[in-house]
Motif scaffolding. Structure first.
Motif, mmCIF file in Angstrom:
data_model
loop_
_atom_site.group_PDB
_atom_site.id
_atom_site.type_symbol
_atom_site.label_atom_id
_atom_site.label_comp_id
_atom_site.label_asym_id
_atom_site.label_seq_id
_atom_site.Cartn_x
_atom_site.Cartn_y
_atom_site.Cartn_z
ATOM 1 N N ASP A 39 17.973 -9.816 -3.711
ATOM 2 C CA ASP A 39 18.111 -8.933 -4.872
ATOM 3 C C ASP A 39 17.930 -7.503 -4.392
ATOM 4 O OD1 ASP A 39 18.222 -7.688 -7.271
ATOM 5 O OD2 ASP A 39 16.511 -8.723 -8.181
ATOM 6 N N TRP A 40 19.032 -6.885 -4.099
ATOM 7 C CA TRP A 40 18.961 -5.521 -3.541
ATOM 8 C C TRP A 40 18.457 -4.507 -4.555
ATOM 9 C CZ3 TRP A 40 18.974 -5.053 1.398
ATOM 10 C CH2 TRP A 40 19.637 -6.010 2.179
ATOM 11 N N MET A 41 18.596 -4.800 -5.846
ATOM 12 C CA MET A 41 18.044 -3.894 -6.840
ATOM 13 C C MET A 41 16.519 -3.865 -6.737
ATOM 14 S SD MET A 41 20.485 -2.437 -8.416
ATOM 15 C CE MET A 41 19.639 -1.864 -9.859
ATOM 16 N N LYS A 42 15.983 -5.071 -6.529
ATOM 17 C CA LYS A 42 14.534 -5.124 -6.398
ATOM 18 C C LYS A 42 14.085 -4.491 -5.098
ATOM 19 C CE LYS A 42 11.829 -8.624 -7.834
ATOM 20 N NZ LYS A 42 11.266 -10.019 -7.914
ATOM 21 N N VAL A 43 14.873 -4.684 -4.081
ATOM 22 C CA VAL A 43 14.510 -4.065 -2.776
ATOM 23 C C VAL A 43 14.567 -2.553 -2.872
ATOM 24 C CG1 VAL A 43 15.226 -3.823 -0.381
ATOM 25 C CG2 VAL A 43 15.230 -6.085 -1.451
ATOM 26 N N GLY A 44 15.563 -2.065 -3.599
ATOM 27 C CA GLY A 44 15.732 -0.597 -3.683
ATOM 28 C C GLY A 44 14.747 0.071 -4.606
ATOM 29 N N ASP A 45 13.978 -0.721 -5.338
ATOM 30 C CA ASP A 45 12.976 -0.107 -6.232
ATOM 31 C C ASP A 45 11.745 0.233 -5.398
ATOM 32 O OD1 ASP A 45 11.540 0.825 -8.301
ATOM 33 O OD2 ASP A 45 11.370 -1.105 -9.358
ATOM 34 N N THR A 46 11.721 1.440 -4.860
ATOM 35 C CA THR A 46 10.628 1.859 -3.949
ATOM 36 C C THR A 46 9.354 2.109 -4.666
ATOM 37 O OG1 THR A 46 11.341 4.156 -4.115
ATOM 38 C CG2 THR A 46 12.260 2.865 -2.294
ATOM 39 N N GLU A 47 9.424 2.253 -5.991
ATOM 40 C CA GLU A 47 8.190 2.512 -6.707
ATOM 41 C C GLU A 47 7.271 1.311 -6.696
ATOM 42 O OE1 GLU A 47 9.192 3.844 -10.543
ATOM 43 O OE2 GLU A 47 10.054 5.773 -9.885
#
Length: 741
Positions: free
Chosen positions: A693-701
């Motif tokens: 899940d790249w969306m979850k990976v990209g959520d750096t917060e």
């Protein structure tokens, strides 16, 4: 109008002259000077006198000095009859006496140095400026460097107010334009022997002031001095100049002149050219309050006679000048010709003529003799001295005055006078004096008188030739006979003339011997004179040669002094320059050492501060050049990595500027590498066909830093495989990566 009045014309004073008089302080008082309006002949108002602009700028002010007033009185001249150079002569003399001799102006010293002459030309005899003061030819005096001619000074006349000082009026002679200039005996008055002896020390001091090497005093220096201190020498002053106290002195008439005005004024009154320097000070320090007179210094007082002292003998008029005896105006300044030379020649000729033998009959003496006889007085008795050794002279005893012979018949007069010759009383023989024969061809009605007769009035002949008593009673009758009287008289005359002729022959022989002796002495003196003239000419030639050599030596000495001064200045400038260079070299060396932290020791110093400092700078320069070369190689190698799409600069300076940017190039490169790494990681994950899940990976917060670092640490063992796959050989050093987003 008189001939002298034709010299006057309307006054032509310029604004430049008026401004000069104001700067000199001569117009400080409102009524000090009045300028003529339209008149072409001076008509001074009450209490005013006539003067000239060129007189005022040369030291003249009212009330005038007693010395100048005495000169005008003794010489019998007026102020307007003196030339500007003559006024300056007097100012320089007074300044010399008061400032450098320490005495009041001395009349005896003046007579030793100066005399007066007429000023004129072959066609003009001046009244304005018709008298000039000259230095005597036999006097060595200061070279004043007067201008050859002061142009147009006669046209710049004005009126000056006559003042009084200390309740005693120092009056200028009242103006009289019609007064003629008449030469007087005082013009050539010389100092007496006593005055010469009294002023000998002053003359020696003047020669010392002139000739002391390195301290020579000149007339221009004296002129510049009294112009600089702003004291008018020809003004009656409260205090003499040897008490001058500076800017606050009571005798000053104005403040100090500017350098430009002083130089302009000195050049105007002298012959200095523009290239000649104006003396800024005297080589001999003048007497003043700061340089007082020595203790027990004699202050000789000798003023010319003043009008209140009464008439003086020197004012007697001796002759009327002719144009031939005048000095042309263009020659006045440099003329040192003695004014008395012509008169001395005339006097010498007169003295020679009076010594010639025998003297001629003087009409003046003849007139005096006739007057004495006509008046019946015995003035000859006062002139003729008595002869104590004279024997009885029947010729003398027989003389009877015509006024006394009342009993002699008139018929006897003609025979007596027709054969007689009168001898004047001035021909009387006196012991020890030169005599001359009796005067000839002087016929009078008086019986002849003997040269030895003490008086023409004597006892009657009847009493003198009275016969002896033994002649008897007839002797009286014989004596009363007129013929016997004539015979006795003629016999007495014959005896008297014979004895007189014998004595005259003896005196004539003595006179001839004396004349021969005088002739021999004259020949000897003439030979001595020629010898002295030859020796004097040789001495003068030697003196001129020595003077020329001395002048050459002085010129060389001056050039040497100038060259020494210039060399000293050059050395000082060179030392200052070397000191500046050394300071700069040390500063650069110190800065280089601070930046490189590298110091050096010279193996063979030359012990020259400049060269040693330069050697240190060369060592630092070599180190800097090597460092620049290495830096250039490193930056060239790194340039493609930091600037992959740019061309490398050609110079090291521009190359260094590319790396010296505000942004951090290392951080920028690491960020680029991080981007590539992330991209590669995403590509690897995608190639492993895993569902992420790249969306979850990209959520750096949602990422925690501590967990993120632990995951990176756990991922390091697997990175070697991935790097090997990518063809990158990792370094053996531990990773210094840090989380950079």
């Amino acid at each position: 109008m008189a001939a002298e009045d034709l010299e006057w014309e309307r006054s032509k004073i310029s604004n430049q002259d008026i401004n000069m008089l104001k700067r000199l302080g001569l117009m400080k008082k409102e009524d000090a000077i009045r300028f003529p309006s339209e008149e072409s002949y001076p008509k001074p108002p009450m209490e005013y006198r006539v003067s000239f602009v060129d007189h005022l700028i040369r030291g003249l002010s009212t009330p005038i000095h007693d010395f100048l007033r005495g000169l005008l009185f003794v010489y019998g001249i007026q102020l307007h009859q003196l030339t500007p150079n003559s006024i300056l002569h007097i100012s320089i003399f007074i300044t010399l006496c008061e400032c450098f001799l320490g005495i009041p102006p001395n009349w005896a010293l003046w007579k030793r140095i100066f005399c007066l002459r007429r000023n004129g030309s072959h066609n003009v005899t001046y009244n304005i400026g018709g008298v000039v003061i000259c230095v005597r030819t036999d006097v060595d005096y200061f070279d004043v460097k007067f201008p050859d001619s002061v142009q147009g000074w006669r046209k710049k006349w004005l009126y000056i107010h006559e003042e009084s000082a200390n309740s005693v009026e120092h009056n200028i002679v009242p103006f009289d334009g019609s007064a003629r200039i008449q030469r007087r005996r005082s013009w050539d008055a010389e100092a007496s022997e006593e005055e010469k002896k009294a002023t000998e020390a002053l003359m020696s001091r003047i020669h010392q002031l002139q000739n002391t090497r390195g301290k020579e005093l000149s007339g221009v220096q004296i002129t510049a001095y009294f112009l600089r201190i702003r004291v008018q020498p020809l003004q009656a002053r409260k205090n003499p100049l040897w008490t001058y106290s500076g800017k606050n002195d009571a005798n000053r008439i104005s403040n100090d002149l500017s350098v430009k005005d002083l130089e302009k004024l000195v050049r105007r009154v002298s012959r200095l050219a523009k290239k000649d320097p104006i003396p800024s000070s005297c080589r001999v320090e003048p007497y003043s309050a700061s340089n007082p007179l020595p203790e027990n210094h004699p202050t000789m007082s000798s003023l010319p006679p003043l009008p209140e002292d009464g008439e003086v003998e020197e004012q007697a008029i001796v002759a009327e000048d002719t144009q031939g005896s005048s000095i042309p105006e263009s020659e006045v300044a440099g003329s040192h010709k003695s004014a008395a030379s012509h008169e001395k020649e005339v006097e010498s000729e007169a003295s020679e003529s009076t010594q010639s033998l025998p003297p001629a009959v003087s009409p003046r003496n003849k007139r005096k003799r006739t007057d004495a006889e006509d008046s019946g007085t015995s003035k000859a008795e006062e002139v003729v001295p008595s002869h104590p050794k004279a024997a009885y002279d029947p010729y003398v005893e027989s003389l009877v005055s015509s006024d006394d012979e009342e009993e002699v018949p008139t018929t006897d007069v003609a025979p007596r006078t027709s054969t007689s010759r009168t001898v004047l009383a001035s021909d009387t023989l006196v012991e020890g004096e030169e005599t001359s024969p009796p005067q000839q061809n002087v016929v009078t009605t008086t019986p002849p008188s003997s040269p030895l007769a003490p008086s023409p009035k004597r006892t009657r002949v009847e009493k003198i030739v009275e016969p002896a008593p033994q002649l008897g009673s007839s002797s009286t009758l014989l004596l009363d006979d007129p013929m016997i009287k004539d015979l006795l008289r003629i016999g007495s005359q014959f005896i008297g003339y014979r004895e007189y002729a014998n004595r005259v022959e003896e005196k004539l022989a003595e006179a001839n011997e004396r004349a021969n002796a005088l002739a021999r002495k004259l020949e000897q003196s003439e030979a001595a004179r020629k010898k002295a003239e030859l020796a004097a000419s040789k001495a003068k030639a030697e003196a001129d040669e020595a003077k020329a050599k001395a002048a050459g030596v002085e010129e060389l000495q001056k050039k040497l002094e100038d060259a020494t001064a210039a060399l000293d200045e050059h050395k000082a400038a060179q030392a200052s320059r070397e000191e500046g260079i050394l300071k700069r070299l040390k500063t650069q060396s110190r800065r280089t050492f601070t930046q490189t932290n590298q110091d050096f020791d010279l193996t063979n110093p030359v012990n020259d501060p400049v060269l040693d400092a330069l050697s240190y700078l060369e060592l630092h320069g070599s180190e800097i050049r090597e460092g620049v070369s290495n830096a250039s190689a490193v930056l060239s190698a790194l340039f493609p990595y930091f600037f992959p799409k740019k061309e490398e600069p050609a110079t090291f300076l521009n190359l260094a500027k590319m790396f010296n940017t505000p942004e951090d190039l290392g951080l920028k490169m690491r960020q680029e590498n991080m981007k590539v790494a992330v991209e590669n990681t995403v590509a690897l994950v995608a190639d492993s066909r895993q569902t992420i899940d790249w969306m979850k990976v990209g959520d750096t917060e949602q990422i925690e830093q501590s967990r993120w670092r632990s995951l990176i640490k756990a991922a390091k063992p697997n990175t070697k495989k991935i790097l090997a796959y990518l063809g990158i050989k990792p370094a053996s050093t531990p990773s210094s990566s840090r989380p950079e987003v």
